[in-house]
Structure formats: C-alpha cells, structure tokens
Scaffold this motif. Structure first.
Motif, PDB file in Angstrom:
ATOM      1  N   GLU A   5      -6.778   1.259  -1.137  1.00  0.00           N
ATOM      2  CA  GLU A   5      -5.975   0.089  -1.449  1.00  0.00           C
ATOM      3  C   GLU A   5      -6.109  -1.012  -0.395  1.00  0.00           C
ATOM      4  O   GLU A   5      -6.141  -0.744   0.806  1.00  0.00           O
ATOM      5  CB  GLU A   5      -4.500   0.486  -1.552  1.00  0.00           C
ATOM      6  CG  GLU A   5      -4.226   1.536  -2.616  1.00  0.00           C
ATOM      7  CD  GLU A   5      -2.838   2.137  -2.523  1.00  0.00           C
ATOM      8  OE1 GLU A   5      -2.457   2.868  -3.453  1.00  0.00           O
ATOM      9  OE2 GLU A   5      -2.123   1.864  -1.524  1.00  0.00           O
ATOM     10  N   TYR A  41      -4.142   9.926  -8.258  1.00  0.00           N
ATOM     11  CA  TYR A  41      -2.849   9.258  -8.446  1.00  0.00           C
ATOM     12  C   TYR A  41      -2.071  10.011  -9.525  1.00  0.00           C
ATOM     13  O   TYR A  41      -1.921   9.533 -10.645  1.00  0.00           O
ATOM     14  CB  TYR A  41      -3.043   7.805  -8.880  1.00  0.00           C
ATOM     15  CG  TYR A  41      -3.400   6.854  -7.766  1.00  0.00           C
ATOM     16  CD1 TYR A  41      -2.414   6.284  -6.959  1.00  0.00           C
ATOM     17  CD2 TYR A  41      -4.723   6.509  -7.524  1.00  0.00           C
ATOM     18  CE1 TYR A  41      -2.738   5.404  -5.941  1.00  0.00           C
ATOM     19  CE2 TYR A  41      -5.061   5.622  -6.500  1.00  0.00           C
ATOM     20  CZ  TYR A  41      -4.064   5.076  -5.717  1.00  0.00           C
ATOM     21  OH  TYR A  41      -4.386   4.199  -4.702  1.00  0.00           O
ATOM     22  N   GLN A  43      -4.495   7.827  -1.036  1.00  0.00           N
ATOM     23  CA  GLN A  43      -4.348   6.652  -1.887  1.00  0.00           C
ATOM     24  C   GLN A  43      -4.470   5.370  -1.072  1.00  0.00           C
ATOM     25  O   GLN A  43      -5.122   4.408  -1.494  1.00  0.00           O
ATOM     26  CB  GLN A  43      -2.998   6.701  -2.601  1.00  0.00           C
ATOM     27  CG  GLN A  43      -2.828   7.895  -3.523  1.00  0.00           C
ATOM     28  CD  GLN A  43      -1.424   8.025  -4.064  1.00  0.00           C
ATOM     29  OE1 GLN A  43      -0.544   7.227  -3.757  1.00  0.00           O
ATOM     30  NE2 GLN A  43      -1.188   9.046  -4.873  1.00  0.00           N
ATOM     31  N   ARG A  44      -3.865   5.376   0.087  1.00  0.00           N
ATOM     32  CA  ARG A  44      -3.876   4.203   0.965  1.00  0.00           C
ATOM     33  C   ARG A  44      -5.302   3.777   1.322  1.00  0.00           C
ATOM     34  O   ARG A  44      -5.594   2.590   1.443  1.00  0.00           O
ATOM     35  CB  ARG A  44      -3.077   4.523   2.231  1.00  0.00           C
ATOM     36  CG  ARG A  44      -2.803   3.344   3.146  1.00  0.00           C
ATOM     37  CD  ARG A  44      -1.945   3.771   4.341  1.00  0.00           C
ATOM     38  NE  ARG A  44      -1.677   2.673   5.239  1.00  0.00           N
ATOM     39  CZ  ARG A  44      -0.685   1.805   5.093  1.00  0.00           C
ATOM     40  NH1 ARG A  44       0.144   1.929   4.064  1.00  0.00           N
ATOM     41  NH2 ARG A  44      -0.502   0.823   5.965  1.00  0.00           N
ATOM     42  N   ARG A  58       0.820  -1.208   0.000  1.00  0.00           N
ATOM     43  CA  ARG A  58       0.000   0.000   0.000  1.00  0.00           C
ATOM     44  C   ARG A  58       0.857   1.262   0.000  1.00  0.00           C
ATOM     45  O   ARG A  58       1.994   1.278   0.480  1.00  0.00           O
ATOM     46  CB  ARG A  58      -0.940  -0.006   1.203  1.00  0.00           C
ATOM     47  CG  ARG A  58      -1.950  -1.138   1.152  1.00  0.00           C
ATOM     48  CD  ARG A  58      -2.634  -1.332   2.465  1.00  0.00           C
ATOM     49  NE  ARG A  58      -3.616  -0.279   2.725  1.00  0.00           N
ATOM     50  CZ  ARG A  58      -4.083   0.006   3.929  1.00  0.00           C
ATOM     51  NH1 ARG A  58      -3.635  -0.642   4.997  1.00  0.00           N
ATOM     52  NH2 ARG A  58      -4.987   0.956   4.080  1.00  0.00           N
ATOM     53  N   SER A  59       0.261   2.326  -0.518  1.00  0.00           N
ATOM     54  CA  SER A  59       0.922   3.627  -0.609  1.00  0.00           C
ATOM     55  C   SER A  59       1.082   4.257   0.773  1.00  0.00           C
ATOM     56  O   SER A  59       0.339   3.943   1.710  1.00  0.00           O
ATOM     57  CB  SER A  59       0.097   4.557  -1.502  1.00  0.00           C
ATOM     58  OG  SER A  59       0.563   5.879  -1.433  1.00  0.00           O
ATOM     59  N   ASN A  60       2.031   5.173   0.881  1.00  0.00           N
ATOM     60  CA  ASN A  60       2.192   5.969   2.102  1.00  0.00           C
ATOM     61  C   ASN A  60       1.354   7.240   2.071  1.00  0.00           C
ATOM     62  O   ASN A  60       1.284   7.966   3.064  1.00  0.00           O
ATOM     63  CB  ASN A  60       3.666   6.329   2.309  1.00  0.00           C
ATOM     64  CG  ASN A  60       4.502   5.105   2.657  1.00  0.00           C
ATOM     65  OD1 ASN A  60       4.053   4.232   3.384  1.00  0.00           O
ATOM     66  ND2 ASN A  60       5.710   5.043   2.117  1.00  0.00           N
TER      67      ASN A  60
END
Length: 236
Positions: A41, A125, A37-38, A31-33
C-alpha cells in the motif's frame, strides 16, 4: 567473483539507465497495520509527492506502449517513469485514477481475471472484497491514459505449474480481458515475479509486446522487452 564484477560494470557502462518502471499495488487513504498488507500500500498523498518529485527532476511519465525499445541511445535522452499496478484493486479506479488523471500521468493496471467482481478472494486480504468490477475496468480502459494488461487467471506462482497449466493461466487471462474490453491485450506481468523458460516461451507465443518482472531495478537501454525490470515503489 572479480570477473563477474567486471562483466556487470561493463554491462552497466554500455547499457545506461534510461528510466524506471514502477511497480505498485494498492493506493489508499490510510495504510493497514498488518505488515503483509502495508507492504502493498501507498497513500494517495505520498504517491502524489513521489510523482511531483520525479517531474521536478525532469522525468517524463510515459505509457507502457511508449517505452523506447528501438530508440538509439544518445546522451540527450529524457529519463522516463512508467507506472504499473498489479492485481486489479478497486482503489486503482477510485483513488489512483483521479490523482493520475489530474496529473496527466499514464498508467497500466495488470488484472488477475479471478479478482474481477470478486470472483476469487485476495487471500492476503481475508474477508475484504477489493477487486475491480467489470464496469470499473471498462471505465478505466475507456481513458487513453490507462492501459489494461493481463496478470493470469488466479494469481499463481507460474514456475510451480506444468507448461500446460501455465499456458491455460496466461492464455485464458488474455482471452478473458479481450472479451471484456473488445480489443487486444498486449502486455503481461508475472504474479509474484515467478517464471521459468516455459513462461517466457508462452508469452512470446501468445504475442505479448512486453512482459514485466517484479524486480530488477531501473530500465536500461538494450533491456529484453519480455523480461522488463521494475522498481518496487514502497512508502516508508
């Protein structure tokens, strides 16, 4: 306040929970930081464990086409889960699909037309090209396990648009998908969950069998098929 609480409790008693429609977006390895976005996900491993957990509890995983709208309520029904993915991310094909194929779990992908082949950017994104390609979309559609559904042309908040603008966003997304897939598209979900009375009227006019919200909790017997609630599935 007391009257509304009584009314709500009476509704719950006469419309028991029969299942859950899960709302997901991306499936990733890591997963993104970035918090925004997180939130969208879940990892492949976590999703697999979530599915296996529900299977162990006796839930049946079904397609959006098989939600039991017209089945009379009995005390012996099998609770269900229906998996849905919004927007049309490429990882729905590269990561989610192999997992769901292995577990024999039906799923639906709600596709924003502008995101196909990365014609429009997913602005949440920036600088990443994450949309499904036309060929990937067709490959998903070729498997009976997957249903492809409409999610507008450009992913707007529909309740901020005029009725005509809404009609164009919804109707053109349906028409474009049907042109790509060479068959009818029967399902739709609201981007951002945003809608108003015009949105609902248009969806009925266009002949969608189901329309999904972005919230609302579990599915109950007697639920309106043009305002289906979903459970937002988030990895901790």
């Amino acid at each position: 306040m007391i009257f509304h609480r009584i009314k709500r409790n009476l509704y719950k008693a006469t419309h028991p929970v029969a299942g859950e429609i899960w709302m997901l977006h991306r499936v990733v390895v890591q997963r993104s930081n970035v918090p925004e976005q997180r939130e969208l996900e879940v990892t492949v491993d976590w999703l697999e464990q979530k599915i296996l957990e529900y299977k162990s509890k006796g839930y049946k995983f079904i397609s959006i086409d098989n939600i039991p709208f017209h089945t009379p309520y009995t005390l012996h029904f099998t609770p269900f889960v229906c998996l849905t993915f919004d927007d049309g991310y490429r990882d729905n094909y590269t990561l989610a699909y192999p997992l769901l194929k292995r577990l024999n779990v039906p799923f639906t992908v709600y596709v924003t037309i502008g995101f196909i082949d990365n014609q429009l950017p997913m602005w949440w994104y920036p600088e990443e090209k994450l949309g499904l390609s036309t060929e990937e979309l067709k490959a998903l559609d070729a498997d009976p396990l997957c249903a492809i559904a409409a999610h507008t042309v450009s992913h707007p908040k529909l309740d901020t648009l005029t009725r005509e603008q809404q009609y164009q966003e919804i109707a053109k997304s349906k028409q474009a998908l049907e042109a790509i897939l060479s068959h009818e598209t029967s399902h739709f979900s609201f981007p951002h969950g945003a809608h108003n009375d015009d949105t609902l009227a248009i969806c009925r006019e266009l002949g969608f069998q189901t329309v999904l919200m972005a919230w609302g909790g579990p599915w109950r017997h007697g639920t309106d098929q043009w305002l289906l609630p979903r459970v937002n599935i988030k990895e901790p």
